[in-house]
Structures are given as structure tokens and as C-alpha cells.
Write an enzyme that holds these catalytic residues in place. Structure first.
Site, PDB file in Angstrom:
ATOM      1  N   TYR A   1       0.851  -1.193   0.000  1.00  0.00           N
ATOM      2  CA  TYR A   1       0.000   0.000   0.000  1.00  0.00           C
ATOM      3  C   TYR A   1       0.889   1.247   0.000  1.00  0.00           C
ATOM      4  CZ  TYR A   1      -3.953   2.897   1.762  1.00  0.00           C
ATOM      5  OH  TYR A   1      -4.945   3.827   1.929  1.00  0.00           O
TER       6      TYR A   1
ATOM      7  N   TYR B   1      -2.453   4.531  -9.893  1.00  0.00           N
ATOM      8  CA  TYR B   1      -3.658   3.785 -10.306  1.00  0.00           C
ATOM      9  C   TYR B   1      -4.906   4.492  -9.814  1.00  0.00           C
ATOM     10  CZ  TYR B   1      -6.979  -0.094 -10.767  1.00  0.00           C
ATOM     11  OH  TYR B   1      -8.060  -0.874 -11.083  1.00  0.00           O
TER      12      TYR B   1
END
Lengths: 137, 380
Positions: free
Chosen positions: B278, B326
């Protein structure tokens, strides 16, 4: 536009001694009577050993600059100028969040591990915030 | 947990990602959930367990018309979904339920039906961090990095390079928000947000969501998608106050969670074909690579600089483009899990050839929490 309210601390029974100290120009820490560790933030027991036998004491106010960022985004309460948001390591061991003041807010002036000392900024009638400035400044 | 006893049988994101001003947050949850159910060939009446964060599981279950007999509302930030996977696997193994739906969605950019996030001025954060301007991720998550850079000898160029490499992966992904190549200079010359962080070192703010469906491995064999099995799991929390993180060069929650997951999976780092860490900000992959044990302390920046995590490298990392390129709707852990599942199904836009084991590692609440899931696509 809604009026921006500066986020000021509201003490709880467990932290009142700290904020009372700040109002009188004193940085207060707690230490454990059993394992003798100093700790922060305030709580009525030692986070290292769980003992409830703890003592409030006055800290030296000396610290070093541990890490920081310089915020460049406009903040209604801090103004439009870049300002430091820093973690300092107190001489007694614990670390705390603060702002570094009385010093240019630049990477050149804010050098990690530089010696600092506490100074209190009156934020309201009941709240004074502990901030840090270069030692001897 | 018994290895490979549970499988992901449904996985999908919202139909759109990015800017979705015509959908509220709860509707995004439902969109992702319905897509995942279609993926798994299931209906709401087939679901008997619900886990979610951001919204309450009560809200999600009612909105979707699900009557669960197991719920989990664990909400510890963006890695909550890794914890949901772990808890759901245990619950299914214990017989508490059979088919669990995990949802995430956030109207992070458009803020339609979004929940307001407020910290009490009486909380420890409210008293001892908020008054100094630690009010949002760019001024909180970033605080430890100068100490890390000094201790480990890491440069601003190396920090910038994380974003450059991830953009290379994003370029291969038609659903990525940003796909144009960037250079280290582009990153360093982008607008200063909170020194040393420039704009391109910070994650996006978008709308979107994702959902997963889990059931036991025996049943998974007869379902439409290639099952992705859970091999190992881990979780932990450290502190809600970034200033009280024990070590500014390493996350305790990462280390505890990662060690649990690897021990449970019974694998070594060399067995890992694909990795998701992450990346809310560019320094997160450094901490993840080191705290999970892929690199020694202080070696992650060089590891990325030497292109080990880039396309063609030996450890493909954040192959969807990551939170930096993204998408990032607020709680990105769900998208890391989705990409792990895609890679192990063989359906990722930037597919890693022959990927068999994928690690998905999440952070929550700005080094406050962590969850790690290790997946395998080989049948038990």
C-alpha cells in the site's frame, strides 16, 4: 464560507495536569515509580509496565529535533506561509509533536538533531501550546 | 489458519474508477458488491457474512438486501480489508458462516454521500497532534521520513524514483488514472506539498470501490472463477499518533503482521512472485520491503533504484500503478488485494508471467495499523 475554528486541545481529567503546567510555563511529564520510565502522552498508569504508581514531574524543556515536514499548503489557522510540523525527542526520552518556532522554516535552518528548548504559545485564555525553538535563540 | 482452506471466489472493482460524481458512496459499495457477485455467480441471498469499513456493515447489508449471520466492522484504516479477509477466513473455518462479502467504496474525490471524518479535540490526537497542524495525510503520514532518510542515507531522488517506477506499471494499465511516463526531475519539480514530499510523491484522490467474496476451498473448485487461495495472514496495530511510533525507520505493525503471514504461509521471500505494498506516499514501499523482510534495513531505496521492482525486475511491485498512479479513494487496501487476485487469476493488465504466490500488504491510519495476506493459485 464557514468560519474555520482552530483545533485546540480540550483537556480530559487524565491530561489536565499537562495543560495546567503549560499555562504556567512548565512542561510536565509523568514517570513510573516502579520502572522509573518517563512517558508521554499523559495517562494514569505506566505504558511500559502497567503500574498505576506514577508521578507528575517537571521536564527540563530540552529536546532535539527528531523529524519534521514543512507544510506548504495554505491553512486558515496557520496562514499561507510554509510552517514546520515536527517531532522532538525530549531529554527525558519521550517524543512529542510540536512546531519549531523562532527559526526560518527551511530545510537549511531545520537540521535534524539540533538542540531545542521549549517555549509556550498562548493560544486562548485556557490553552498554551508547548512549542520548541533553537536552544539559546 | 489452515493453509488454502479458504479461497477468493469473487473479486471486482466498481464499474468506473476515478471521478464518479453521479454515484454516492453507498451506491459505489453496491456497484462493487454486485460486480463481485456476478464474478462469482452468486446472488445477495447466497451471502451470509458481511464485512466492510468506511460504511457500517449494517448499512451495507441492508442496502444490498443481505441477511448475514456473521459481520465484521473492523475499521482501522486502509488495510481494514486485509483484516476482514483474515477474520472471514477464520469465521468460515469455524463454521460461523459460509460465504463472506467484503466491500470497500469511497466517494473520495466527489464526496457524494461521503462520511465526515472528525477527531475529537479530547482524543490524544486531538490534544497532542492536531493543534500543530497534523490534520491530514500529507502532514501526518510524511512525518517520519526525514529521520528514515537520515538514518538510512536515502536521497530525495530515491524517494522520487518510487513514483517514477510505479508510473511505468501504470502505463500498462488502461484503468490507471495517470499513465504518462515521468522522470525523477518531474517528481522533484512538482509542487511542494509538505517538504520533502512533492505532489507526485503523494497518492491520488479518486472515487471508486472494490469487493471480494470468500468461501471454503472445497466449494471454490466448482465456482466459475479460478480460485485464489489464502496461504497466510497477519495483522497488528501500533498507535493512532504518528509521533508515538516506536521507530521512525520501521513500522512495528508491519513487522508483526508480515511475520505472522509468512510464518502461517510457510514460505520464504524467494517464493514470492508478486508483491503489493500500500503506497499512500512514496516512502511506504521502503518500509514495506524492509519490514516484510524482502530487503535489509536501509536497502529498499537501492533495491527499487536498481529496478528490481520495475517491469522486468525480479520482484514486481505495485503492478497496477499503486496509490500513486492507479487510484486511491481513501482506503486503498482493497485495490492491492484486487490486483493480487488478478495476478493469480492471470487476468492483470500488466500480468506477471506464471505468478503463483502474491503478497498483499496494507497500512491503516498512517502507520497505525497493518494487515498482510499471502495468496496462492495452486490447488491444495
Amino acid at each position: 464560507m464557514a468560519e474555520f475554528k482552530r483545533p485546540l486541545p480540550e483537556p480530559t481529567p487524565e491530561t489536565e495536569h499537562f495543560w495546567e503546567g503549560c499555562r504556567s510555563g512548565e512542561l510536565r511529564l509523568q514517570s513510573c515509580d516502579e520502572c522509573s520510565k518517563s512517558y508521554f502522552p499523559p495517562r494514569p498508569f505506566c505504558p511500559a509496565c502497567g503500574s498505576r504508581n506514577v508521578t507528575v514531574k517537571t521536564a527540563s524543556g530540552k529536546a532535539t529535533l527528531y523529524s519534521y515536514v514543512i507544510n506548504h499548503r495554505p491553512r486558515p489557522d496557520f496562514g499561507d506561509e510554509p510552517h514546520s510540523i515536527a517531532v522532538v525527542e525530549l531529554a527525558e526520552g519521550p517524543r512529542m509533536m510540536t512546531n519549531i518556532v523562532d527559526c526560518p522554516q527551511t530545510p537549511e535552518a531545520l537540521v535534524l538533531d539540533m538542540p531545542l528548548e521549549v517555549t509556550f504559545e498562548k493560544a486562548s485564555d485556557t490553552v498554551s501550546l508547548p512549542k520548541f525553538k533553537p536552544a539559546g535563540a | 489458519m489452515k493453509q488454502k482452506s479458504i479461497a477468493i471466489v469473487g473479486a471486482a472493482e466498481t464499474t468506473e474508477l476515478g471521478k464518479i460524481p453521479d454515484m454516492s458512496q453507498i451506491a459505489l459499495h453496491a456497484d462493487a458488491a454486485l460486480n463481485a457477485m456476478a464474478d462469482a455467480g452468486l446472488k445477495p441471498s447466497d451471502i451470509d457474512g458481511v464485512a466492510t469499513a468506511g460504511e457500517s456493515p449494517t448499512e451495507t447489508a441492508h442496502y444490498l438486501g443481505i441477511t448475514p449471520k456473521w459481520v465484521d466492522g473492523t475499521s482501522v484504516g486502509g488495510c481494514s480489508f486485509m483484516l476482514h479477509v483474515r477474520h472471514a477466513a477464520a469465521a468460515i473455518n469455524e463454521g460461523l458462516c459460509s460465504t463472506v462479502l467484503i466491500t470497500h467504496a469511497e466517494s473520495g474525490r466527489s464526496r457524494v454521500g461521503a462520511r465526515r471524518f472528525a477527531r475529537s479535540p479530547q482524543s490524544l490526537q486531538g490534544q497532542f497532534e492536531l493543534p500543530y497542524g497534523v490534520t491530514n495525510p500529507p502532514t501526518m503520514f510524511t512525518i517520519p521520513v526525514l529521520r528514515y532518510m537520515k538514518e538510512q542515507g536515502v536521497t530525495e531522488e530515491q524517494l522520487a524514483n518510487v513514483a517514477v517506477v510505479q508510473r511505468e506499471w501504470a502505463a500498462m494499465n488502461p484503468r490507471a488514472s495517470f499513465r504518462d511516463p515521468i522522470t525523477v526531475d518531474d517528481v522533484l519539480n512538482s509542487r511542494m506539498i509538505a517538504y520533502p514530499f512533492r505532489l507526485l510523491m503523494c497518492c491520488l484522490v479518486t472515487d471508486g470501490g472494490g469487493a471480494l467474496i470468500l468461501t471454503n476451498a472445497d466449494r471454490a473448485k466448482d465456482m466459475p472463477q479460478k480460485p485464489v487461495y489464502i496461504l497466510g495472514t497477519g495483522e497488528s496495530v501500533e498507535t493512532p499518533m504518528i509521533s508515538q511510533m516506536e521507530d521512525f525507520t520501521s513500522s512495528k505493525a508491519f513487522r508483526v503482521s508480515g511475520t505472522q503471514a509468512f510464518t502461517e504461509a510457510g514460505i520464504t521471500h524467494n517464493d514470492v512472485d508478486h508483491l503489493m505494498i500500500y503506497d499512500a506516499f512514496a516512502h511506504l514501499p521502503f518500509y514495506g520491503l524492509e519490514d516484510l523482510g524482502f530487503c535489509k534495513p536501509g536497502e529498499a531505496a537501492d533495491f527499487i533504484w536498481e529496478r528490481n521492482t520495475a517491469p522486468g525486475g525480479k520482484l514486481p511491485l505495485n503492478t497496477n500503478g499503486g496509490g500513486l498512479s492507479y487510484m486511491h479513494s481513501g482506503m486503498y487496501g482493497m485495490y492491492a488485494l484486487q490486483e493480487s487476485v488478478r495476478q493469480l487469476r492471470g487476468s492483470a493488465p500488466a500480468q506477471v508471467d506464471g505468478a503463483k504466490i502474491s503478497v498483499s500488504h496494507g497500512v491503516g491510519g498512517m502507520f497505525g495499523a497493518s494487515g498482510t495476506i499471502i495468496f496462492s493459485n495452486e490447488a491444495p
